[in-house]
Design a protein around this motif. Structure first.
Motif, PDB file in Angstrom:
ATOM      1  N   VAL A   1     -13.463   2.933  -1.854  1.00 53.98           N
ATOM      2  CA  VAL A   1     -13.555   2.130  -0.461  1.00 53.98           C
ATOM      3  C   VAL A   1     -12.603   1.033  -0.286  1.00 53.98           C
ATOM      4  CG1 VAL A   1     -15.168   1.036   1.085  1.00 53.98           C
ATOM      5  CG2 VAL A   1     -15.906   2.871  -0.137  1.00 53.98           C
ATOM      6  N   GLY A   2     -12.465   0.393  -1.559  1.00 53.81           N
ATOM      7  CA  GLY A   2     -11.357  -0.752  -1.464  1.00 53.81           C
ATOM      8  C   GLY A   2     -10.007  -0.185  -1.039  1.00 53.81           C
ATOM      9  N   SER A   3      -9.709   1.029  -1.564  1.00 50.45           N
ATOM     10  CA  SER A   3      -8.318   1.693  -1.336  1.00 50.45           C
ATOM     11  C   SER A   3      -8.176   1.754   0.162  1.00 50.45           C
ATOM     12  CB  SER A   3      -8.082   2.651  -2.025  1.00 50.45           C
ATOM     13  OG  SER A   3      -8.777   3.846  -1.645  1.00 50.45           O
ATOM     14  N   MET A   4      -9.023   2.328   0.851  1.00 47.18           N
ATOM     15  CA  MET A   4      -9.292   2.547   2.199  1.00 47.18           C
ATOM     16  C   MET A   4      -9.001   1.220   2.821  1.00 47.18           C
ATOM     17  SD  MET A   4     -12.164   4.171   4.725  1.00 47.18           S
ATOM     18  CE  MET A   4     -13.055   2.540   4.665  1.00 47.18           C
ATOM     19  N   VAL A   5      -9.555   0.374   2.501  1.00 49.16           N
ATOM     20  CA  VAL A   5      -9.828  -0.948   3.222  1.00 49.16           C
ATOM     21  C   VAL A   5      -8.298  -1.559   3.148  1.00 49.16           C
ATOM     22  CG1 VAL A   5     -10.634  -3.353   3.420  1.00 49.16           C
ATOM     23  CG2 VAL A   5     -12.286  -1.494   2.996  1.00 49.16           C
ATOM     24  N   GLY A   6      -7.730  -1.477   2.035  1.00 49.12           N
ATOM     25  CA  GLY A   6      -6.456  -1.951   1.832  1.00 49.12           C
ATOM     26  C   GLY A   6      -5.467  -1.367   2.551  1.00 49.12           C
ATOM     27  N   PHE A   7      -5.459  -0.046   2.814  1.00 46.12           N
ATOM     28  CA  PHE A   7      -4.580   0.595   3.647  1.00 46.12           C
ATOM     29  C   PHE A   7      -4.586   0.289   5.076  1.00 46.12           C
ATOM     30  CE2 PHE A   7      -3.525   4.662   6.005  1.00 46.12           C
ATOM     31  CZ  PHE A   7      -2.301   4.794   5.535  1.00 46.12           C
ATOM     32  N   LEU A   8      -6.064   0.255   5.535  1.00 42.73           N
ATOM     33  CA  LEU A   8      -6.190  -0.115   6.904  1.00 42.73           C
ATOM     34  C   LEU A   8      -5.594  -1.743   7.220  1.00 42.73           C
ATOM     35  CD1 LEU A   8     -10.064   1.045   7.304  1.00 42.73           C
ATOM     36  CD2 LEU A   8      -7.787   1.799   8.456  1.00 42.73           C
TER      37      LEU A   8
ATOM     38  N   ARG B   1       4.019  10.350   6.620  1.00 41.36           N
ATOM     39  CA  ARG B   1       3.031  11.359   6.385  1.00 41.36           C
ATOM     40  C   ARG B   1       2.534  11.422   5.091  1.00 41.36           C
ATOM     41  NH1 ARG B   1       2.416  15.369  10.059  1.00 41.36           N
ATOM     42  NH2 ARG B   1       3.882  15.540  11.784  1.00 41.36           N
ATOM     43  N   ARG B   2       3.403  11.144   4.070  1.00 44.39           N
ATOM     44  CA  ARG B   2       2.984  11.203   2.487  1.00 44.39           C
ATOM     45  C   ARG B   2       1.741   9.995   2.344  1.00 44.39           C
ATOM     46  NH1 ARG B   2       7.731  10.814   1.211  1.00 44.39           N
ATOM     47  NH2 ARG B   2       8.002   8.683   0.906  1.00 44.39           N
ATOM     48  N   ASP B   3       2.124   8.924   3.080  1.00 40.17           N
ATOM     49  CA  ASP B   3       1.399   7.742   2.992  1.00 40.17           C
ATOM     50  C   ASP B   3      -0.152   8.206   3.261  1.00 40.17           C
ATOM     51  OD1 ASP B   3       3.231   6.198   1.401  1.00 40.17           O
ATOM     52  OD2 ASP B   3       3.714   5.028   3.390  1.00 40.17           O
ATOM     53  N   ILE B   4      -0.028   8.720   4.533  1.00 44.76           N
ATOM     54  CA  ILE B   4      -1.567   9.087   5.243  1.00 44.76           C
ATOM     55  C   ILE B   4      -1.911  10.161   4.555  1.00 44.76           C
ATOM     56  CG2 ILE B   4      -2.434   9.952   7.229  1.00 44.76           C
ATOM     57  CD1 ILE B   4      -0.236   8.846   8.733  1.00 44.76           C
ATOM     58  N   ARG B   5      -1.418  11.334   4.014  1.00 47.85           N
ATOM     59  CA  ARG B   5      -1.898  12.218   3.212  1.00 47.85           C
ATOM     60  C   ARG B   5      -2.635  11.637   2.067  1.00 47.85           C
ATOM     61  NH1 ARG B   5       2.772  15.551   4.039  1.00 47.85           N
ATOM     62  NH2 ARG B   5       2.163  16.980   6.149  1.00 47.85           N
ATOM     63  N   ASN B   6      -1.803  10.837   1.365  1.00 47.86           N
ATOM     64  CA  ASN B   6      -2.483  10.238  -0.096  1.00 47.86           C
ATOM     65  C   ASN B   6      -3.730   9.509   0.265  1.00 47.86           C
ATOM     66  OD1 ASN B   6      -0.228  11.340  -1.648  1.00 47.86           O
ATOM     67  ND2 ASN B   6       0.907   9.496  -1.635  1.00 47.86           N
ATOM     68  N   ASN B   7      -3.623   8.635   1.334  1.00 50.35           N
ATOM     69  CA  ASN B   7      -4.908   7.850   1.559  1.00 50.35           C
ATOM     70  C   ASN B   7      -5.938   8.662   1.905  1.00 50.35           C
ATOM     71  OD1 ASN B   7      -4.439   4.808   1.218  1.00 50.35           O
ATOM     72  ND2 ASN B   7      -2.458   5.488   1.653  1.00 50.35           N
TER      73      ASN B   7
ATOM     74  N   ARG C   1      -6.775  11.614   1.099  1.00 48.59           N
ATOM     75  CA  ARG C   1      -7.738  12.094  -0.267  1.00 48.59           C
ATOM     76  C   ARG C   1      -8.560  10.955  -0.620  1.00 48.59           C
ATOM     77  NH1 ARG C   1      -2.178  13.572  -1.602  1.00 48.59           N
ATOM     78  NH2 ARG C   1      -1.549  15.653  -1.119  1.00 48.59           N
ATOM     79  N   LEU C   2      -8.316   9.844  -0.609  1.00 49.00           N
ATOM     80  CA  LEU C   2      -9.145   8.776  -1.143  1.00 49.00           C
ATOM     81  C   LEU C   2     -10.138   8.489  -0.130  1.00 49.00           C
ATOM     82  CD1 LEU C   2      -6.506   6.119  -2.476  1.00 49.00           C
ATOM     83  CD2 LEU C   2      -7.941   7.687  -3.596  1.00 49.00           C
ATOM     84  N   MET C   3     -10.050   8.754   1.305  1.00 46.66           N
ATOM     85  CA  MET C   3     -11.110   8.539   2.019  1.00 46.66           C
ATOM     86  C   MET C   3     -12.084   9.670   1.980  1.00 46.66           C
ATOM     87  SD  MET C   3      -8.587   7.374   5.472  1.00 46.66           S
ATOM     88  CE  MET C   3      -7.626   6.018   5.312  1.00 46.66           C
ATOM     89  N   ARG C   4     -11.510  10.881   1.862  1.00 44.69           N
ATOM     90  CA  ARG C   4     -12.607  11.883   1.852  1.00 44.69           C
ATOM     91  C   ARG C   4     -13.403  11.718   0.178  1.00 44.69           C
ATOM     92  NH1 ARG C   4      -7.896  15.831   3.844  1.00 44.69           N
ATOM     93  NH2 ARG C   4      -8.461  16.056   5.954  1.00 44.69           N
ATOM     94  N   GLY C   5     -12.404  11.235  -0.608  1.00 38.22           N
ATOM     95  CA  GLY C   5     -13.196  10.975  -1.937  1.00 38.22           C
ATOM     96  C   GLY C   5     -14.304  10.310  -1.906  1.00 38.22           C
TER      97      GLY C   5
END
Length: 241
Positions: free
Chosen positions: A24-31, A179-185, A187-191
């Motif tokens: 969740v923290g990684s998603m918040v950081g990306f947002l 595209r690469r950044d979005i795909r990587n993140n 995976r974390l959001m689905r995780g």
């Protein structure tokens, strides 16, 4: 009294809870970081900049999941270890030769917390999956997006972060790095969404062990009380005779 099943289960729950907090923290950081800027879209009518977040972004499910994970780590995990330490210390002082003993109010309170924590995780799981399903298969209208290009946000629909970035990936993005950044993140959001399932299973398991341990101590207490009353009646009848 052996607390081995709880002592084995609690670290597993805490590790999974920390993984959930990290997701969740990684998603918040990306947002807040990359998604706070714009993505360049090569539309047929001409390139434009799409703001990285829509106006109708839904984030409460992330807060709920983060709260469920934090509760599991702190109130169930850390407090659980402290509670077991307290129970063992109390046993050594009061009845060192007894393998089973009635539990303290602290253990009863912690047991209630384990049940509430499992219920919170279940609520987060249902909330997240239902919200994701309700906003799935949405698409971004290129005409609307171009008319509301950065710094304006895409105005249509409600979006979970996961579904928004799935829709963004379907656009003709100008840069492969985006595209690469979005795909990587993604995976974390689905995780963090799918990780709620094992987090709930571990939480229910620990709650079940705590309840079983609590009732085992109370059953022992009732047995001792009954035995004591029987001995007392026997002595009383012997004195009368």
């Amino acid at each position: 009294m052996s607390y081995l099943p709880l002592l084995i289960s609690l670290p597993v729950l805490m590790i999974d809870g920390l993984i959930e907090v990290g997701f969740v923290g990684s998603m918040v950081g990306f947002l807040h970081d990359r998604a706070g800027k714009s993505f360049t879209v090569d539309a047929p009518s001409g390139p434009f900049n799409l703001h990285g977040k829509p106006a109708g972004l839904l984030v409460d499910q992330g807060h709920t999941s983060n709260g469920a994970a934090g509760t599991a780590v702190i109130l169930v995990g850390i407090l659980g270890f402290l509670t077991i330490w307290h129970e063992r210390r109390r046993t050594r002082k009061t009845s060192p030769t007894t393998t089973i003993h009635p539990h303290s109010g602290l253990f009863t309170f912690w047991t209630i917390l384990t049940i509430l924590s499992a219920m919170l995780t279940l609520a987060a799981l249902i909330y997240t999956f239902v919200l994701t399903a309700q906003t799935d298969n949405q698409t971004i209208d290129l005409a609307v997006a171009a008319a509301n290009s950065d710094p304006l946000m895409y105005p249509d629909d409600k979006w979970t972060p996961e579904n928004w970035f799935v829709a963004v990936l379907a656009l003709p993005l100008a840069h492969d790095s985006d595209r690469r950044d979005i795909r990587n993140n993604l995976r974390l959001m689905r995780g963090w969404r799918w990780n709620l399932i094992p987090l709930f299973i571990f939480g229910v398991g620990i709650a079940g062990l705590a309840v079983w341990e609590l009732f085992r101590g109370r059953k022992w207490m009732r047995t001792r009380t009954t035995e004591g009353e029987s001995v007392e009646k026997f002595r009383h009848s012997g004195n009368q005779s």
